[in-house]
Design a protein around this motif. Sequence first.
Motif, PDB file in Angstrom:
ATOM      1  N   SER A 126      45.838  23.106  40.983  1.00  0.00           N
ATOM      2  CA  SER A 126      46.280  24.426  40.560  1.00  0.00           C
ATOM      3  C   SER A 126      45.814  24.718  39.137  1.00  0.00           C
ATOM      4  O   SER A 126      45.276  25.802  38.846  1.00  0.00           O
ATOM      5  CB  SER A 126      47.808  24.517  40.641  1.00  0.00           C
ATOM      6  N   ILE A 127      45.996  23.761  38.238  1.00  0.00           N
ATOM      7  CA  ILE A 127      45.562  23.948  36.853  1.00  0.00           C
ATOM      8  C   ILE A 127      44.044  24.040  36.777  1.00  0.00           C
ATOM      9  O   ILE A 127      43.480  24.828  36.008  1.00  0.00           O
ATOM     10  CB  ILE A 127      46.095  22.800  35.976  1.00  0.00           C
ATOM     11  N   LEU A 128      43.350  23.264  37.603  1.00  0.00           N
ATOM     12  CA  LEU A 128      41.888  23.291  37.604  1.00  0.00           C
ATOM     13  C   LEU A 128      41.357  24.653  38.048  1.00  0.00           C
ATOM     14  O   LEU A 128      40.357  25.145  37.509  1.00  0.00           O
ATOM     15  CB  LEU A 128      41.358  22.175  38.509  1.00  0.00           C
ATOM     16  N   TYR A 129      42.031  25.302  39.012  1.00  0.00           N
ATOM     17  CA  TYR A 129      41.645  26.665  39.405  1.00  0.00           C
ATOM     18  C   TYR A 129      41.720  27.594  38.193  1.00  0.00           C
ATOM     19  O   TYR A 129      40.820  28.406  37.953  1.00  0.00           O
ATOM     20  CB  TYR A 129      42.576  27.188  40.498  1.00  0.00           C
ATOM     21  N   HIS A 130      42.816  27.497  37.442  1.00  0.00           N
ATOM     22  CA  HIS A 130      42.996  28.360  36.268  1.00  0.00           C
ATOM     23  C   HIS A 130      41.899  28.110  35.241  1.00  0.00           C
ATOM     24  O   HIS A 130      41.250  29.056  34.765  1.00  0.00           O
ATOM     25  CB  HIS A 130      44.369  28.093  35.651  1.00  0.00           C
ATOM     26  N   GLU A 131      41.676  26.860  34.885  1.00  0.00           N
ATOM     27  CA  GLU A 131      40.732  26.550  33.818  1.00  0.00           C
ATOM     28  C   GLU A 131      39.293  26.853  34.217  1.00  0.00           C
ATOM     29  O   GLU A 131      38.502  27.347  33.401  1.00  0.00           O
ATOM     30  CB  GLU A 131      40.881  25.088  33.391  1.00  0.00           C
ATOM     31  N   MET A 132      38.919  26.575  35.452  1.00  0.00           N
ATOM     32  CA  MET A 132      37.550  26.880  35.884  1.00  0.00           C
ATOM     33  C   MET A 132      37.305  28.382  35.932  1.00  0.00           C
ATOM     34  O   MET A 132      36.174  28.843  35.737  1.00  0.00           O
ATOM     35  CB  MET A 132      37.247  26.215  37.226  1.00  0.00           C
ATOM     36  N   THR A 133      38.348  29.161  36.170  1.00  0.00           N
ATOM     37  CA  THR A 133      38.189  30.617  36.122  1.00  0.00           C
ATOM     38  C   THR A 133      37.750  31.052  34.732  1.00  0.00           C
ATOM     39  O   THR A 133      36.909  31.951  34.587  1.00  0.00           O
ATOM     40  CB  THR A 133      39.492  31.321  36.509  1.00  0.00           C
ATOM     41  N   HIS A 134      38.270  30.443  33.688  1.00  0.00           N
ATOM     42  CA  HIS A 134      37.856  30.788  32.326  1.00  0.00           C
ATOM     43  C   HIS A 134      36.361  30.573  32.130  1.00  0.00           C
ATOM     44  O   HIS A 134      35.715  31.286  31.354  1.00  0.00           O
ATOM     45  CB  HIS A 134      38.632  29.955  31.304  1.00  0.00           C
ATOM     46  N   ILE A 135      35.806  29.590  32.809  1.00  0.00           N
ATOM     47  CA  ILE A 135      34.385  29.308  32.666  1.00  0.00           C
ATOM     48  C   ILE A 135      33.547  30.388  33.341  1.00  0.00           C
ATOM     49  O   ILE A 135      32.505  30.802  32.819  1.00  0.00           O
ATOM     50  CB  ILE A 135      34.057  27.912  33.242  1.00  0.00           C
ATOM     51  N   PHE A 136      34.002  30.895  34.490  1.00  0.00           N
ATOM     52  CA  PHE A 136      33.183  31.810  35.280  1.00  0.00           C
ATOM     53  C   PHE A 136      33.541  33.288  35.123  1.00  0.00           C
ATOM     54  O   PHE A 136      32.771  34.155  35.544  1.00  0.00           O
ATOM     55  CB  PHE A 136      33.258  31.424  36.762  1.00  0.00           C
ATOM     56  N   GLN A 137      34.689  33.604  34.546  1.00  0.00           N
ATOM     57  CA  GLN A 137      35.078  35.009  34.446  1.00  0.00           C
ATOM     58  C   GLN A 137      34.309  35.693  33.319  1.00  0.00           C
ATOM     59  O   GLN A 137      33.791  35.061  32.400  1.00  0.00           O
ATOM     60  CB  GLN A 137      36.588  35.124  34.180  1.00  0.00           C
ATOM     61  N   TRP A 138      34.262  37.032  33.383  1.00  0.00           N
ATOM     62  CA  TRP A 138      33.723  37.825  32.283  1.00  0.00           C
ATOM     63  C   TRP A 138      34.866  38.190  31.342  1.00  0.00           C
ATOM     64  O   TRP A 138      35.982  38.450  31.782  1.00  0.00           O
ATOM     65  CB  TRP A 138      33.053  39.091  32.804  1.00  0.00           C
ATOM     66  N   LEU A 148      44.822  39.342  29.050  1.00  0.00           N
ATOM     67  CA  LEU A 148      44.158  39.791  30.271  1.00  0.00           C
ATOM     68  C   LEU A 148      43.332  38.659  30.875  1.00  0.00           C
ATOM     69  O   LEU A 148      43.373  38.435  32.097  1.00  0.00           O
ATOM     70  CB  LEU A 148      43.276  40.998  29.970  1.00  0.00           C
ATOM     71  N   THR A 149      42.573  37.945  30.046  1.00  0.00           N
ATOM     72  CA  THR A 149      41.763  36.860  30.590  1.00  0.00           C
ATOM     73  C   THR A 149      42.649  35.730  31.123  1.00  0.00           C
ATOM     74  O   THR A 149      42.336  35.134  32.161  1.00  0.00           O
ATOM     75  CB  THR A 149      40.781  36.314  29.539  1.00  0.00           C
ATOM     76  N   GLU A 150      43.771  35.455  30.452  1.00  0.00           N
ATOM     77  CA  GLU A 150      44.689  34.446  30.972  1.00  0.00           C
ATOM     78  C   GLU A 150      45.333  34.922  32.275  1.00  0.00           C
ATOM     79  O   GLU A 150      45.534  34.137  33.200  1.00  0.00           O
ATOM     80  CB  GLU A 150      45.779  34.134  29.942  1.00  0.00           C
ATOM     81  N   GLY A 151      45.644  36.216  32.336  1.00  0.00           N
ATOM     82  CA  GLY A 151      46.219  36.760  33.563  1.00  0.00           C
ATOM     83  C   GLY A 151      45.249  36.713  34.722  1.00  0.00           C
ATOM     84  O   GLY A 151      45.638  36.442  35.868  1.00  0.00           O
ATOM     85  N   MET A 152      43.969  36.983  34.449  1.00  0.00           N
ATOM     86  CA  MET A 152      42.963  36.898  35.512  1.00  0.00           C
ATOM     87  C   MET A 152      42.811  35.465  36.013  1.00  0.00           C
ATOM     88  O   MET A 152      42.600  35.239  37.211  1.00  0.00           O
ATOM     89  CB  MET A 152      41.624  37.438  35.026  1.00  0.00           C
ATOM     90  N   ALA A 153      42.918  34.497  35.102  1.00  0.00           N
ATOM     91  CA  ALA A 153      42.840  33.103  35.529  1.00  0.00           C
ATOM     92  C   ALA A 153      44.017  32.750  36.432  1.00  0.00           C
ATOM     93  O   ALA A 153      43.863  32.068  37.452  1.00  0.00           O
ATOM     94  CB  ALA A 153      42.795  32.184  34.313  1.00  0.00           C
ATOM     95  N   ASP A 154      45.215  33.229  36.075  1.00  0.00           N
ATOM     96  CA  ASP A 154      46.376  32.995  36.937  1.00  0.00           C
ATOM     97  C   ASP A 154      46.294  33.803  38.223  1.00  0.00           C
ATOM     98  O   ASP A 154      46.856  33.403  39.253  1.00  0.00           O
ATOM     99  CB  ASP A 154      47.668  33.327  36.189  1.00  0.00           C
ATOM    100  N   TYR A 155      45.609  34.949  38.181  1.00  0.00           N
ATOM    101  CA  TYR A 155      45.398  35.759  39.385  1.00  0.00           C
ATOM    102  C   TYR A 155      44.619  34.953  40.424  1.00  0.00           C
ATOM    103  O   TYR A 155      44.933  34.987  41.623  1.00  0.00           O
ATOM    104  CB  TYR A 155      44.648  37.033  39.008  1.00  0.00           C
ATOM    105  N   ILE A 156      43.598  34.226  39.969  1.00  0.00           N
ATOM    106  CA  ILE A 156      42.831  33.383  40.889  1.00  0.00           C
ATOM    107  C   ILE A 156      43.735  32.315  41.494  1.00  0.00           C
ATOM    108  O   ILE A 156      43.690  32.042  42.701  1.00  0.00           O
ATOM    109  CB  ILE A 156      41.636  32.735  40.162  1.00  0.00           C
ATOM    110  N   VAL A 157      44.600  31.714  40.669  1.00  0.00           N
ATOM    111  CA  VAL A 157      45.541  30.715  41.193  1.00  0.00           C
ATOM    112  C   VAL A 157      46.484  31.353  42.207  1.00  0.00           C
ATOM    113  O   VAL A 157      46.765  30.781  43.265  1.00  0.00           O
ATOM    114  CB  VAL A 157      46.342  30.067  40.046  1.00  0.00           C
ATOM    115  N   LEU A 158      46.959  32.552  41.896  1.00  0.00           N
ATOM    116  CA  LEU A 158      47.875  33.265  42.785  1.00  0.00           C
ATOM    117  C   LEU A 158      47.245  33.495  44.155  1.00  0.00           C
ATOM    118  O   LEU A 158      47.929  33.416  45.183  1.00  0.00           O
ATOM    119  CB  LEU A 158      48.255  34.606  42.148  1.00  0.00           C
ATOM    120  N   LYS A 159      45.944  33.757  44.188  1.00  0.00           N
ATOM    121  CA  LYS A 159      45.244  34.014  45.441  1.00  0.00           C
ATOM    122  C   LYS A 159      44.823  32.729  46.156  1.00  0.00           C
ATOM    123  O   LYS A 159      44.413  32.770  47.318  1.00  0.00           O
ATOM    124  CB  LYS A 159      44.007  34.877  45.183  1.00  0.00           C
TER     125      LYS A 159
END
Length: 237
Positions: A126-138, A148-159
């Motif tokens: 779960s944490i890895l989903y969040h952190e890897m999103t930071h690498i690939f998100q704009w 917003l960027t932290e929320g988008m990372a948690d959005y990926i985890v939520l999905k």
Amino acid sequence: MATKTHNLSLPCLLIALSLLQGTLAIRFAAVNNASSTPGGQRFDRDIGIAYTLKTMPGIASFIWKTFGQPSEGDRRHYYPKDEVTTIIQDLQDGALGETGDNNVYMSAKGIETYPPGDGARFMFTSILYHEMTHIFQWSGKGTAPGGLTEGMADYIVLKSPFYVEGYSTPGQGEKWDEGYGTTSRFLEYCDSLREGFTPELNRMMREVYLPEYWNQLLGKDVDQVWREYKAKYAKPN
């Protein structure tokens, strides 16, 4: 899950895995730099390098799919070396995970606190989903609000299949860019107003973040959308 830059040191075992996406090879690596600590030993025992390497390519693919990025040109990369490395080490600020450039740092001390049994792998993933999103998100080259960027990372985890039930609830929070669970649920609400809202907002932030994006996508400024969101989930007196 703050973002912080570290100098990479790999004195321990390094194992790498390549995943071909079109014509570009993404290299995934993992290393345990805390193998002498209780958390590092628990990582080796309950999670492991092999599991981490097996999991990382699937997380990357999930992020790209959720953000609607089927082609290499849509995605964020780190040239000239496209490699994502997960590093287990002691973090001094109490965070469970952090990112720096294209590295994910997972807290050895945090791993000590993971649930027992299979819960350890679940929490780690779960944490890895969040952190890897930071690498690939704009992030608008750093112009987007941090919440917003932290929320988008948690959005990926939520999905994802690795959302921790009860971590966040619709309507919570005091402001839209509070970050993490609050902002992820707000983005989920915005998706209900316009299908694909969050992936589209991510694409728009490739070069810069502008508040006008909310008007362009939803016909309202973000503060108005937030007020309507809060009203929807307000508890009756």
